[in-house]
Design an enzyme around this catalytic site. Structure first.
Site, PDB file in Angstrom:
ATOM      1  N   ALA A  42     -53.687  54.793   6.065  1.00 13.66           N
ATOM      2  CA  ALA A  42     -54.538  55.971   5.879  1.00 13.66           C
ATOM      3  C   ALA A  42     -53.675  57.235   5.850  1.00 13.66           C
ATOM      4  CB  ALA A  42     -55.562  56.051   7.002  1.00 13.66           C
ATOM      5  N   TYR A  44     -50.587  57.347   5.050  1.00 12.16           N
ATOM      6  CA  TYR A  44     -49.801  57.272   3.821  1.00 12.16           C
ATOM      7  C   TYR A  44     -50.628  57.817   2.655  1.00 12.16           C
ATOM      8  CZ  TYR A  44     -46.599  55.381   0.311  1.00 12.16           C
ATOM      9  OH  TYR A  44     -45.718  55.249  -0.718  1.00 12.16           O
ATOM     10  N   ASP A  45     -51.895  57.420   2.646  1.00  9.63           N
ATOM     11  CA  ASP A  45     -52.794  57.899   1.587  1.00  9.63           C
ATOM     12  C   ASP A  45     -52.930  59.419   1.586  1.00  9.63           C
ATOM     13  OD1 ASP A  45     -55.284  55.265   1.200  1.00  9.63           O
ATOM     14  OD2 ASP A  45     -53.241  55.539   0.465  1.00  9.63           O
ATOM     15  N   SER A  90     -31.780  26.432  -3.644  1.00 11.19           N
ATOM     16  CA  SER A  90     -31.005  26.701  -2.432  1.00 11.19           C
ATOM     17  C   SER A  90     -30.030  25.545  -2.248  1.00 11.19           C
ATOM     18  CB  SER A  90     -31.928  26.883  -1.247  1.00 11.19           C
ATOM     19  OG  SER A  90     -32.745  25.767  -1.127  1.00 11.19           O
ATOM     20  N   LEU A  91     -29.366  25.489  -1.129  1.00 12.11           N
ATOM     21  CA  LEU A  91     -28.321  24.485  -0.929  1.00 12.11           C
ATOM     22  C   LEU A  91     -28.577  23.669   0.322  1.00 12.11           C
ATOM     23  CD1 LEU A  91     -25.252  26.801  -1.612  1.00 12.11           C
ATOM     24  CD2 LEU A  91     -25.963  24.877  -3.044  1.00 12.11           C
ATOM     25  N   GLU A 124     -16.073  27.670  -3.003  1.00 10.59           N
ATOM     26  CA  GLU A 124     -16.266  29.119  -3.150  1.00 10.59           C
ATOM     27  C   GLU A 124     -16.793  29.681  -1.837  1.00 10.59           C
ATOM     28  OE1 GLU A 124     -19.459  29.150  -5.956  1.00 10.59           O
ATOM     29  OE2 GLU A 124     -18.171  28.679  -7.657  1.00 10.59           O
ATOM     30  N   LYS A 126     -19.256  31.376   0.635  1.00 12.77           N
ATOM     31  CA  LYS A 126     -20.710  31.546   0.581  1.00 12.77           C
ATOM     32  C   LYS A 126     -21.024  32.964   1.026  1.00 12.77           C
ATOM     33  CE  LYS A 126     -25.012  29.282   1.834  1.00 12.77           C
ATOM     34  NZ  LYS A 126     -25.761  30.442   2.295  1.00 12.77           N
ATOM     35  N   ASP A 128     -22.904  36.249   2.046  1.00 15.43           N
ATOM     36  CA  ASP A 128     -24.131  36.495   2.785  1.00 15.43           C
ATOM     37  C   ASP A 128     -24.823  37.734   2.221  1.00 15.43           C
ATOM     38  OD1 ASP A 128     -26.036  36.014   4.601  1.00 15.43           O
ATOM     39  OD2 ASP A 128     -24.896  36.649   6.357  1.00 15.43           O
ATOM     40  N   ARG A 147     -34.539  35.904  -6.278  1.00  7.29           N
ATOM     41  CA  ARG A 147     -34.885  34.490  -6.301  1.00  7.29           C
ATOM     42  C   ARG A 147     -36.373  34.252  -6.059  1.00  7.29           C
ATOM     43  NH1 ARG A 147     -32.173  30.129  -2.424  1.00  7.29           N
ATOM     44  NH2 ARG A 147     -33.746  30.766  -0.925  1.00  7.29           N
ATOM     45  N   TYR A 237     -21.706  33.167  -9.500  1.00 13.43           N
ATOM     46  CA  TYR A 237     -21.244  31.828  -9.107  1.00 13.43           C
ATOM     47  C   TYR A 237     -21.961  30.671  -9.793  1.00 13.43           C
ATOM     48  CZ  TYR A 237     -25.032  32.717  -5.733  1.00 13.43           C
ATOM     49  OH  TYR A 237     -26.215  33.058  -5.156  1.00 13.43           O
ATOM     50  N   LYS A 300     -18.784  22.675  -4.958  1.00 14.04           N
ATOM     51  CA  LYS A 300     -19.481  22.299  -6.189  1.00 14.04           C
ATOM     52  C   LYS A 300     -18.645  21.289  -6.957  1.00 14.04           C
ATOM     53  CE  LYS A 300     -21.631  26.807  -6.482  1.00 14.04           C
ATOM     54  NZ  LYS A 300     -21.691  28.098  -7.138  1.00 14.04           N
ATOM     55  N   LYS A 324     -21.295  25.214   6.467  1.00 10.87           N
ATOM     56  CA  LYS A 324     -21.584  26.414   7.247  1.00 10.87           C
ATOM     57  C   LYS A 324     -20.533  26.640   8.325  1.00 10.87           C
ATOM     58  CE  LYS A 324     -25.412  28.267   5.880  1.00 10.87           C
ATOM     59  NZ  LYS A 324     -26.579  28.053   6.594  1.00 10.87           N
ATOM     60  N   CYS A 418     -54.077  22.653  26.476  1.00  9.45           N
ATOM     61  CA  CYS A 418     -53.640  23.672  25.528  1.00  9.45           C
ATOM     62  C   CYS A 418     -53.848  25.046  26.157  1.00  9.45           C
ATOM     63  CB  CYS A 418     -54.449  23.560  24.230  1.00  9.45           C
ATOM     64  SG  CYS A 418     -54.195  24.967  23.104  1.00  9.45           S
ATOM     65  N   CYS A 421     -56.845  26.969  24.081  1.00 10.20           N
ATOM     66  CA  CYS A 421     -58.258  26.584  24.037  1.00 10.20           C
ATOM     67  C   CYS A 421     -58.664  25.692  25.194  1.00 10.20           C
ATOM     68  CB  CYS A 421     -58.587  25.899  22.705  1.00 10.20           C
ATOM     69  SG  CYS A 421     -57.915  24.235  22.577  1.00 10.20           S
ATOM     70  N   CYS A 436     -52.203  19.805  21.030  1.00  7.46           N
ATOM     71  CA  CYS A 436     -53.531  20.205  21.471  1.00  7.46           C
ATOM     72  C   CYS A 436     -54.534  19.334  20.732  1.00  7.46           C
ATOM     73  CB  CYS A 436     -53.728  21.676  21.106  1.00  7.46           C
ATOM     74  SG  CYS A 436     -55.442  22.175  20.955  1.00  7.46           S
ATOM     75  N   CYS A 442     -59.865  24.762  18.321  1.00  5.64           N
ATOM     76  CA  CYS A 442     -58.802  25.587  18.918  1.00  5.64           C
ATOM     77  C   CYS A 442     -58.575  26.789  18.007  1.00  5.64           C
ATOM     78  CB  CYS A 442     -57.513  24.794  19.078  1.00  5.64           C
ATOM     79  SG  CYS A 442     -56.139  25.805  19.695  1.00  5.64           S
TER      80      CYS A 442
HETATM   81  S1  IVH Z   1     -24.835  28.143  -5.537  1.00  8.45           S
HETATM   82  C1  IVH Z   1     -27.603  25.661  -7.693  1.00  8.45           C
HETATM   83  N1  IVH Z   1     -22.772  29.514  -4.689  1.00  8.45           N
HETATM   84  O1  IVH Z   1     -26.600  30.676  -0.762  1.00  8.45           O
HETATM   85  C2  IVH Z   1     -26.792  26.734  -7.138  1.00  8.45           C
HETATM   86  N2  IVH Z   1     -24.893  29.953  -3.716  1.00  8.45           N
HETATM   87  O2  IVH Z   1     -28.083  28.794   0.847  1.00  8.45           O
HETATM   88  C3  IVH Z   1     -27.313  27.282  -5.864  1.00  8.45           C
HETATM   89  N3  IVH Z   1     -24.899  31.723  -2.036  1.00  8.45           N
HETATM   90  O3  IVH Z   1     -29.496  30.715  -2.717  1.00  8.45           O
HETATM   91  C4  IVH Z   1     -26.542  28.379  -5.309  1.00  8.45           C
HETATM   92  N4  IVH Z   1     -22.751  32.198  -2.161  1.00  8.45           N
HETATM   93  O4  IVH Z   1     -28.140  32.897  -2.484  1.00  8.45           O
HETATM   94  C5  IVH Z   1     -24.090  29.291  -4.569  1.00  8.45           C
HETATM   95  N5  IVH Z   1     -20.876  30.673  -4.042  1.00  8.45           N
HETATM   96  C6  IVH Z   1     -22.174  30.457  -3.932  1.00  8.45           C
HETATM   97  C7  IVH Z   1     -22.987  31.190  -3.024  1.00  8.45           C
HETATM   98  C8  IVH Z   1     -24.351  30.892  -2.951  1.00  8.45           C
HETATM   99  C9  IVH Z   1     -23.898  32.499  -1.583  1.00  8.45           C
HETATM  100  C10 IVH Z   1     -26.293  31.785  -1.575  1.00  8.45           C
HETATM  101  C11 IVH Z   1     -27.334  31.762  -2.667  1.00  8.45           C
HETATM  102  C12 IVH Z   1     -28.157  30.545  -2.397  1.00  8.45           C
HETATM  103  C13 IVH Z   1     -27.936  30.355  -0.942  1.00  8.45           C
HETATM  104  C14 IVH Z   1     -28.231  28.940  -0.508  1.00  8.45           C
END
Ligand code: IVH
Length: 693
Positions: A42, A44-45, A90-91, A124, A126, A128, A147, A237, A300, A324, A418, A421, A436, A442
């Protein structure tokens, strides 16, 4: 001299305009980036209306970037949605040498490679940050998208175009394909992050918890002028859609992209697990010296023809995995153990912690999983504990520091009821969780189901967040899923419409009803997932949608499958990942009259689309049921099965009247015989390869 009066007013208006714009930007920032609104809708409006009035009177003040020209108060309208031509995945993760070995072995087995064959892997860092897909057509950057859920992301083209490290034109005459989608990560360097937070602090604006959040917040800006001020980086990548291939290896792809001006990280080419682990140790050591944050290493398979054959399992490629880095840890005290009730009634103990910063993020809760875990680790209220968090996973308690005990710590007593409930809390044979038994009586379970129903991978209704669901439940506006879709009609008649509620306004009401209406049409797989049936996650929901095609078929089959010996039951457990336990949960759901009523209610408001398997083309096997038997020589059973499924076929383990083909390899036995008896078409391995290539 009358002019001067006018000028005075105009100057005043300008100052007033600036103030309003700043206030709105600050509110936007808090709302969109921090998920922590500082004013309600509100208020914000009111700001927006004032700004509009001012700009109406002094049109010169209205620029393209004015908040009046960019967004409303709700994120629903924020960014246009973009469908990804090739899903963004994702991986899977590995954490140690053994799991790296498993990954390589799995690749070897899937492709049927000899032990002597070297499987080259590109390693490669990873990054962040947040993943982004850049689409170039004829060498010109035409679209950038986040994504999102992997199939559909948000259009962030305007913002990405402000990033100087991303080329808007690729060089000519160097073999750039007409359509080229580059996937990569947008990130903020440590130095840019530090500088940004210093600036934010000076301006009294909110500081970001870590570079990843800062990058995400800067990209998801509705005003691209703000993005432009943020120093963002990008590393490419992977590829999305391409009109023509231009390399045969991952290394080759990276080299081409780099030559075309796409920023690339350093990488290592490894010829086996020893080299992979050596590279891991090196990178872990140099990690603190990098100017960007990495949370692991991505491996990869180098050969692209192998990548293609390996394909995907649900949301992750078989040809890549993420190694990781170890989780970050800290020591703090548990001051309470609370119980969280989940949508299936699971009662999960949660440790409330003395807040502490772990790896740049403040942590105040940790999951304790279940009562066995509490007992095994002997966790008591009042204990000093080591906690850890890795990436986005929920923080965990690693161990108790027993020598810090004072003697007044309290043991956790298993629940009998529970806490929400009061229904009995029971543990079934062989289950680690206590549940539960209140079912739909519940309130907490019911609310959790609603939250799941509208969540991102389910109905994905913007503007119906957890707090609002709870609030609407408390006030009896939404008690069951179908109530969401009658909300608009009831609101029209209501003496206390949504817009009059605290924190709401005309605009936010309109946005909410609009985002609900946008979801009256839904795919069958999302619909099944939204039902929140125990053990039915996104991937299984997709499989069910693929096999049964429509809600009617699914429902009929699940009712027929109540009889254990029935064909419907056998068909059900023949589906990948559906064993007797999962089948039982599904059957139980459809055996419950209340659930059938929920389905009938929903059907009157929704159009549930028949499942269309993706990229079938004119595949000869789409929709067909196939049985593989005997030894395949040119491919492995796993690869053949994956191929069939990727083309929309259903692979079954037993031959019946419903089987369309049997693919018989060497030494096929009883299944081949049965096929011949039933007159089912039998294919050789070569026939099969010809059919699908
Ligand atoms: S390859 C099919 N390569 O990590 C290819 N991902 O946990 C899928 N990420 O969604 C991704 N560095 O956002 C790839 N060298 C790298 C990466 C990478 C970071 C991220 C990416 C992905 C997430 C998965």
């Amino acid at each position: 001299m009358s002019d001067s009066l006018f000028d005075f007013e105009a100057e005043d208006a300008k100052a007033q305009h600036k103030k309003l714009v700043q206030q709105m930007r600050k509110a936007d920032e808090a709302y969109y980036n921090d998920d922590a609104p500082i004013i309600d809708d509100a208020q914000y409006d009111v700001l927006r209306k004032e700004l509009e009035a001012l700009e109406h009177k002094y049109p010169a003040l209205q620029t393209e970037n004015s908040p009046t020209q960019t967004v409303g108060a709700a994120p629903a309208k924020g960014f246009r949605k973009v469908n990804h031509a090739v899903p963004m995945l994702s991986l899977s993760n590995v954490f140690n040498r053994e799991e790296v070995e498993d990954f390589i072995d799995r690749v070897r087995r899937f492709l049927g490679l000899a032990d002597s064959e070297i499987i080259e892997v590109v390693a490669e860092p990873k990054i962040d940050g947040l993943s982004c897909s850049l689409r170039y057509e004829r060498g010109i950057l035409v679209q950038a998208a986040t994504r999102g859920d992997g199939a559909q992301g948000e259009d962030i083209t305007a913002n990405v175009k402000t990033m100087s490290c991303i080329p808007q034109h690729l060089p000519k005459d160097v073999g750039v394909p007409e359509i080229l989608e580059v996937r990569g990560e947008i990130y903020m360097s440590r130095s840019a992050f530090k500088a940004l937070n210093e600036r934010q602090e000076v301006h009294g604006a909110k500081v970001f918890a870590n570079p990843r959040n800062a990058a995400a917040g800067s990209v998801r800006q509705l005003d691209s002028a703000v993005t432009a001020e943020r120093d963002l980086g990008f590393f490419g990548y992977a590829l999305g859609e391409i009109s023509q291939s231009f390399a045969t290896t991952q290394q080759g792809v990276r080299e081409k992209l780099a030559a075309w001006g796409i920023p690339e990280t350093p990488y290592a080419l490894c010829d086996g697990v020893d080299a992979i682990m050596k590279n891991y140790d090196t990178l872990l050591e140099t990690r603190p010296d990098l100017d960007y944050e990495i949370d692991g290493i991505v491996y990869k398979v180098n050969r692209l023809d192998w990548q293609e054959r390996l394909g995907f399992v649900s949301r992750a490629p078989r040809w890549a995995t993420a190694h990781k880095f170890p989780a970050e840890q800290a020591i703090t005290r548990i001051h309470a153990i609370d119980i969280q009730v989940g949508r299936t009634g699971a009662l999960t103990p949660v440790a409330r912690l003395e807040p502490i910063t772990v790896g740049g993020v403040v942590v105040s809760n940790a999951t304790l999983h279940n009562e066995d875990e509490i007992e095994r680790k002997d966790i008591r209220v009042g204990d000093m504990v080591v906690i850890q968090r890795a990436g986005d996973v929920i923080p965990q308690v690693v161990k108790v520091l027993e020598d810090k005990r004072k003697g007044d710590e309290q043991q956790f007593a298993p629940l009998t009821h529970c806490p929400e409930c009061g229904a009995h809390a029971i543990r079934e044979e062989g289950e680690a969780v206590r549940r539960c038994t209140g079912g739909l009586t519940c309130p907490k379970q019911a609310v959790e189901r609603l939250k799941h129903f509208v969540s991102r991978l389910a109905f994905d209704i913007d503007g119906l967040g957890d707090k609002i669901i709870q609030n609407f439940w408390d006030d009896e506006l939404i008690k069951s899923p179908a109530d969401i879709f009658t909300l608009e009609a009831r609101n029209k008649e209501s003496l206390t419409p949504i817009r009059n509620r605290e924190g709401w306004g005309d605009l936010s009401e309109k946005n909410l009803l609009e985002s609900i209406n946008n979801r009256r049409k839904i795919s069958l797989n999302r619909f099944i997932y939204a039902l929140g049936i125990r053990q039915i996650g996104e991937a299984t929901a997709k499989r069910l949608a693929r096999v049964y095609g429509t809600l009617d078929h699914l429902r009929e089959a699940m009712i027929a499958a109540q009889e254990q010996g029935s064909e419907a039951y056998h068909d059900l457990i023949a589906i990948e990942d559906i064993g007797p336990a999962v089948a039982q949960d599904l059957i139980a759901f459809f055996a419950e009259e209340h659930n059938l009523q929920v389905l009938r209610d929903l059907e009157t408001h929704l159009e549930i689309e028949e499942y269309i398997a993706p990229d079938l083309g004119d595949s000869a096997v789409a929709g067909k049921t196939i049985v593989f038997t005997g030894t395949l020589e040119k491919t492995t059973r796993a690869e053949a099965k994956a191929k069939a499924e990727s083309l929309g076929a259903k692979v079954s383990g037993s031959v019946s009247k419903k089987t369309d083909f049997v693919v018989a390899g060497e030494a096929a036995g009883s299944k081949l015989k049965k096929a011949q008896e039933l007159g089912v078409e039998v294919l050789s391995e070569d026939d099969w390869i010809a059919l699908v290539s």
